[in-house]
Design a protein around this motif. Sequence first.
Motif, PDB file in Angstrom:
ATOM      1  N   ALA A 109     -16.267   1.200  -7.345  1.00  0.00           N
ATOM      2  CA  ALA A 109     -15.195   0.908  -6.387  1.00  0.00           C
ATOM      3  C   ALA A 109     -14.284  -0.153  -6.984  1.00  0.00           C
ATOM      4  CB  ALA A 109     -15.783   0.434  -5.053  1.00  0.00           C
ATOM      5  N   LEU A 110     -13.006   0.149  -6.978  1.00  0.00           N
ATOM      6  CA  LEU A 110     -12.023  -0.730  -7.608  1.00  0.00           C
ATOM      7  C   LEU A 110     -11.032  -1.207  -6.550  1.00  0.00           C
ATOM      8  CD1 LEU A 110     -10.848  -1.688 -10.433  1.00  0.00           C
ATOM      9  CD2 LEU A 110      -9.354   0.303 -10.276  1.00  0.00           C
ATOM     10  N   ALA A 111     -10.876  -2.533  -6.440  1.00  0.00           N
ATOM     11  CA  ALA A 111      -9.873  -3.077  -5.529  1.00  0.00           C
ATOM     12  C   ALA A 111      -8.521  -3.001  -6.217  1.00  0.00           C
ATOM     13  CB  ALA A 111     -10.212  -4.523  -5.169  1.00  0.00           C
ATOM     14  N   VAL A 112      -7.558  -2.376  -5.534  1.00  0.00           N
ATOM     15  CA  VAL A 112      -6.212  -2.237  -6.090  1.00  0.00           C
ATOM     16  C   VAL A 112      -5.278  -3.080  -5.225  1.00  0.00           C
ATOM     17  CG1 VAL A 112      -4.424  -0.613  -6.774  1.00  0.00           C
ATOM     18  CG2 VAL A 112      -6.810   0.135  -6.717  1.00  0.00           C
ATOM     19  N   GLY A 113      -4.770  -4.171  -5.777  1.00  0.00           N
ATOM     20  CA  GLY A 113      -3.941  -5.072  -4.987  1.00  0.00           C
ATOM     21  C   GLY A 113      -4.754  -5.676  -3.854  1.00  0.00           C
ATOM     22  N   HIS A 114      -4.079  -6.055  -2.756  1.00  0.00           N
ATOM     23  CA  HIS A 114      -4.774  -6.727  -1.665  1.00  0.00           C
ATOM     24  C   HIS A 114      -5.263  -5.773  -0.586  1.00  0.00           C
ATOM     25  CE1 HIS A 114      -4.843 -11.051  -2.181  1.00  0.00           C
ATOM     26  NE2 HIS A 114      -3.704 -10.945  -2.842  1.00  0.00           N
ATOM     27  N   HIS A 115      -4.751  -4.545  -0.585  1.00  0.00           N
ATOM     28  CA  HIS A 115      -5.000  -3.693   0.581  1.00  0.00           C
ATOM     29  C   HIS A 115      -5.623  -2.344   0.282  1.00  0.00           C
ATOM     30  CE1 HIS A 115      -2.892  -6.498   3.162  1.00  0.00           C
ATOM     31  NE2 HIS A 115      -1.933  -6.559   2.261  1.00  0.00           N
ATOM     32  N   ALA A 116      -5.912  -2.055  -0.978  1.00  0.00           N
ATOM     33  CA  ALA A 116      -6.422  -0.715  -1.275  1.00  0.00           C
ATOM     34  C   ALA A 116      -7.695  -0.773  -2.104  1.00  0.00           C
ATOM     35  CB  ALA A 116      -5.366   0.096  -2.007  1.00  0.00           C
ATOM     36  N   THR A 117      -8.562   0.194  -1.872  1.00  0.00           N
ATOM     37  CA  THR A 117      -9.779   0.338  -2.665  1.00  0.00           C
ATOM     38  C   THR A 117      -9.913   1.807  -3.058  1.00  0.00           C
ATOM     39  OG1 THR A 117     -10.813  -1.355  -1.286  1.00  0.00           O
ATOM     40  CG2 THR A 117     -12.247  -0.150  -2.791  1.00  0.00           C
ATOM     41  N   LEU A 118     -10.143   2.033  -4.346  1.00  0.00           N
ATOM     42  CA  LEU A 118     -10.343   3.380  -4.858  1.00  0.00           C
ATOM     43  C   LEU A 118     -11.811   3.514  -5.234  1.00  0.00           C
ATOM     44  CD1 LEU A 118      -8.885   6.004  -5.802  1.00  0.00           C
ATOM     45  CD2 LEU A 118      -8.713   4.928  -8.045  1.00  0.00           C
ATOM     46  N   THR A 119     -12.474   4.536  -4.679  1.00  0.00           N
ATOM     47  CA  THR A 119     -13.889   4.748  -4.982  1.00  0.00           C
ATOM     48  C   THR A 119     -14.064   6.090  -5.664  1.00  0.00           C
ATOM     49  OG1 THR A 119     -14.444   3.537  -2.970  1.00  0.00           O
ATOM     50  CG2 THR A 119     -16.231   4.749  -4.031  1.00  0.00           C
ATOM     51  N   ALA A 120     -14.772   6.096  -6.769  1.00  0.00           N
ATOM     52  CA  ALA A 120     -15.104   7.353  -7.447  1.00  0.00           C
ATOM     53  C   ALA A 120     -16.610   7.391  -7.602  1.00  0.00           C
ATOM     54  CB  ALA A 120     -14.423   7.425  -8.807  1.00  0.00           C
ATOM     55  N   ALA A 121     -17.207   8.545  -7.339  1.00  0.00           N
ATOM     56  CA  ALA A 121     -18.663   8.649  -7.442  1.00  0.00           C
ATOM     57  C   ALA A 121     -19.054  10.004  -7.996  1.00  0.00           C
ATOM     58  CB  ALA A 121     -19.299   8.446  -6.067  1.00  0.00           C
ATOM     59  N   TYR A 122     -20.223  10.011  -8.588  1.00  0.00           N
ATOM     60  CA  TYR A 122     -20.860  11.282  -8.914  1.00  0.00           C
ATOM     61  C   TYR A 122     -21.955  11.426  -7.889  1.00  0.00           C
ATOM     62  CZ  TYR A 122     -23.447  14.893 -11.306  1.00  0.00           C
ATOM     63  OH  TYR A 122     -24.083  16.077 -11.609  1.00  0.00           O
TER      64      TYR A 122
ATOM     65  N   GLN B 271     -25.829  21.014  -5.467  1.00  0.00           N
ATOM     66  CA  GLN B 271     -24.437  20.699  -5.118  1.00  0.00           C
ATOM     67  C   GLN B 271     -24.123  19.283  -5.580  1.00  0.00           C
ATOM     68  OE1 GLN B 271     -22.272  23.068  -4.097  1.00  0.00           O
ATOM     69  NE2 GLN B 271     -24.041  24.372  -4.493  1.00  0.00           N
ATOM     70  N   ARG B 272     -23.710  19.189  -6.826  1.00  0.00           N
ATOM     71  CA  ARG B 272     -23.390  17.897  -7.439  1.00  0.00           C
ATOM     72  C   ARG B 272     -21.934  17.894  -7.829  1.00  0.00           C
ATOM     73  NH1 ARG B 272     -28.219  18.672 -11.744  1.00  0.00           N
ATOM     74  NH2 ARG B 272     -29.913  18.381 -10.252  1.00  0.00           N
ATOM     75  N   GLY B 273     -21.271  16.791  -7.616  1.00  0.00           N
ATOM     76  CA  GLY B 273     -19.875  16.761  -8.027  1.00  0.00           C
ATOM     77  C   GLY B 273     -19.217  15.420  -7.814  1.00  0.00           C
ATOM     78  N   LEU B 274     -17.915  15.463  -7.869  1.00  0.00           N
ATOM     79  CA  LEU B 274     -17.109  14.255  -7.846  1.00  0.00           C
ATOM     80  C   LEU B 274     -16.739  13.879  -6.415  1.00  0.00           C
ATOM     81  CD1 LEU B 274     -15.645  12.273  -9.800  1.00  0.00           C
ATOM     82  CD2 LEU B 274     -13.633  13.725  -9.528  1.00  0.00           C
ATOM     83  N   PHE B 275     -16.941  12.615  -6.092  1.00  0.00           N
ATOM     84  CA  PHE B 275     -16.562  12.058  -4.791  1.00  0.00           C
ATOM     85  C   PHE B 275     -15.411  11.096  -5.071  1.00  0.00           C
ATOM     86  CE2 PHE B 275     -16.656   8.494  -1.941  1.00  0.00           C
ATOM     87  CZ  PHE B 275     -17.238   8.866  -0.746  1.00  0.00           C
ATOM     88  N   LEU B 276     -14.276  11.315  -4.420  1.00  0.00           N
ATOM     89  CA  LEU B 276     -13.111  10.458  -4.627  1.00  0.00           C
ATOM     90  C   LEU B 276     -12.627   9.979  -3.269  1.00  0.00           C
ATOM     91  CD1 LEU B 276     -10.752  12.198  -7.209  1.00  0.00           C
ATOM     92  CD2 LEU B 276     -11.804   9.927  -7.385  1.00  0.00           C
ATOM     93  N   SER B 277     -12.385   8.692  -3.141  1.00  0.00           N
ATOM     94  CA  SER B 277     -11.949   8.190  -1.848  1.00  0.00           C
ATOM     95  C   SER B 277     -10.936   7.059  -2.032  1.00  0.00           C
ATOM     96  CB  SER B 277     -13.158   7.669  -1.058  1.00  0.00           C
ATOM     97  OG  SER B 277     -12.747   7.226   0.218  1.00  0.00           O
ATOM     98  N   LEU B 278      -9.894   7.119  -1.226  1.00  0.00           N
ATOM     99  CA  LEU B 278      -8.893   6.053  -1.246  1.00  0.00           C
ATOM    100  C   LEU B 278      -8.863   5.417   0.136  1.00  0.00           C
ATOM    101  CD1 LEU B 278      -6.617   4.613  -2.831  1.00  0.00           C
ATOM    102  CD2 LEU B 278      -5.043   6.275  -1.847  1.00  0.00           C
ATOM    103  N   GLN B 279      -8.981   4.101   0.163  1.00  0.00           N
ATOM    104  CA  GLN B 279      -8.952   3.381   1.432  1.00  0.00           C
ATOM    105  C   GLN B 279      -7.856   2.332   1.411  1.00  0.00           C
ATOM    106  OE1 GLN B 279     -12.586   1.477   3.538  1.00  0.00           O
ATOM    107  NE2 GLN B 279     -11.630  -0.244   2.520  1.00  0.00           N
ATOM    108  N   GLY B 280      -7.083   2.300   2.475  1.00  0.00           N
ATOM    109  CA  GLY B 280      -6.097   1.237   2.645  1.00  0.00           C
ATOM    110  C   GLY B 280      -6.535   0.403   3.834  1.00  0.00           C
ATOM    111  N   SER B 281      -6.489  -0.921   3.709  1.00  0.00           N
ATOM    112  CA  SER B 281      -6.960  -1.729   4.836  1.00  0.00           C
ATOM    113  C   SER B 281      -6.045  -2.911   5.094  1.00  0.00           C
ATOM    114  CB  SER B 281      -8.383  -2.213   4.566  1.00  0.00           C
ATOM    115  OG  SER B 281      -8.390  -3.150   3.519  1.00  0.00           O
ATOM    116  N   PHE B 282      -6.188  -3.469   6.276  1.00  0.00           N
ATOM    117  CA  PHE B 282      -5.422  -4.670   6.632  1.00  0.00           C
ATOM    118  C   PHE B 282      -6.323  -5.641   7.342  1.00  0.00           C
ATOM    119  CE2 PHE B 282      -5.298  -1.819  10.200  1.00  0.00           C
ATOM    120  CZ  PHE B 282      -5.452  -2.627  11.299  1.00  0.00           C
TER     121      PHE B 282
END
Lengths: 162, 289
Positions: free
Chosen positions: B253-266, B278-289
């Motif tokens: 999980a990578l914090a991008v700036g002050h309000h976003a987090t990008l998560t990548a998983a296997y 059933q194995r694969g890539l999990f990608l998630s983008l979160q914006g928060s305040f």
Amino acid sequence: MFCASVAALLLSLQAAPDMTPAGEQPVAPYAHANANADGVPFRDDHMWRAFHGAIGVARVIDGMIDRSLTDPRISDIFKGQDITRLRRTLREQFCYLLGGGCTYTGRTMQEAHRNMGIQSADLAALVEHLQAAMQTEHIAFTAQNRLLAKLAPMKRDVVKQK
Amino acid sequence: MLFRLLIVAACLTLPGMAQATDTRAGGKLVLTEGVSSVEGSAGGGLANWALIAGNETEDGIGGNLHATEVLLPDYKLTSVGGAVGWRDRIEISYVHQVFDTRTAGVALGLGQGFIFGEDVFGAKLRVAGDAVWDQDRWLPQIAVSVQHKRANRAAIIRAVGGKSADGTDFLLSATKLVLAKGLLVDATLRLTNGNQFGLFGFGGDRQAARTAQFEGSAALMVTPRLVIGGEYRTKPDNLGFARENAAYDVFAALAVGHHATLTAAYTDLGSVATFARQRGLFLSLQGSF
Ligand code: HEM
């Protein structure tokens, strides 16, 4: 034994105003003790060296304070305060906690921050600035976190109680 | 009703909190609000955590929005949702999940690209501890949650042996950051009868009632903005027609700036509706305040 400690206490209370270091404003008398630093120091000087000793710690504290003074979220809290004293006592406190062997001569965290109305978000802002200053000083990330872990519980004394 | 109970419990926990005061945004340290779990609550990707969503403290209100895609060999799971955190005490979350069976839908007799959908409404109450600041105490942050789930394919769920298209999970979570080691650990107990998170309904021919399942995460802070970790989550195995396995993942999980987090998983969900591995890539983008 009891009389001796009372005498020592009285002496230290009286001594405080006279010993106001150059460039600082006098503060109301208080009992001096390393315990006022509100933390148990690291056992050896490993952390002190990880922070590049006195010069590194001074740069980290200046970096943290300078960033705080220009951060609109928290700069008002520092207005009219004795920043010269703050720099000195913070250097002593960090040196004491990091195993640098200094004596802490400042007040307790509860006493120093009383009635300032500091909120959790103010503390988080200050910690951000400390982290940025430690990054600038190239302090190892693991050493950064070990210091932060020591400071974190002080939140209970620094942030206003509801 | 459950909702009302949670609110009442919250007011008993914190007598002073009903007072109206100026609220204030922000105040959590980077990455200490977690990311959005598949069910929309604050957590890792698979596991729910005791942390409350949003970048707020006891003085404010925060929240987040997220979009997640899980790309598996035979399926695709997309979810979009959001959460609100109130005074770092109560979290209300919602997520809409879309499970695309793609070509597997043909083999299952459902048709190409047949979609299962599910809505999850969650509420979480922090009952004790402080995961982040109480570094001199072992007591973790503890939270209780309810997640009410509504799957949209009631007829098919019943046809394969599912008991209901609606269900409610009850969770107890403990989360602690061991800051001196840069380590975050979580353990959660979930009472559930959901089949594949509830997408295939609740209860089944093999087991109808809720069972206790475990989900846990361990995460290491690598830099001030990057966390890596792994998760494990057991699931019930209620339906006779298709075995269900535990799920796990390794994530960054990578914090991008002050309000976003990008998560990548296997991630590995095991066997899903008779399609194994059933194995694969999990990608998630979160914006928060
Ligand atoms: C764990 C975090 C903190 C530590 C370790 C710390 C440490 C200190 C120390 C050692 C002093 C000097 C004590 C003395 O004069 O005898 C001090 C004073 C002060 N602190 Fe903090 N502090 C913390 C958090 C904060 C926060 C969050 C703020 C505001 C955003 C703040 C604002 C101040 C101010 C304005 C003073 C000067 C008080 C005066 O001159 O009377 N501190 N702090």
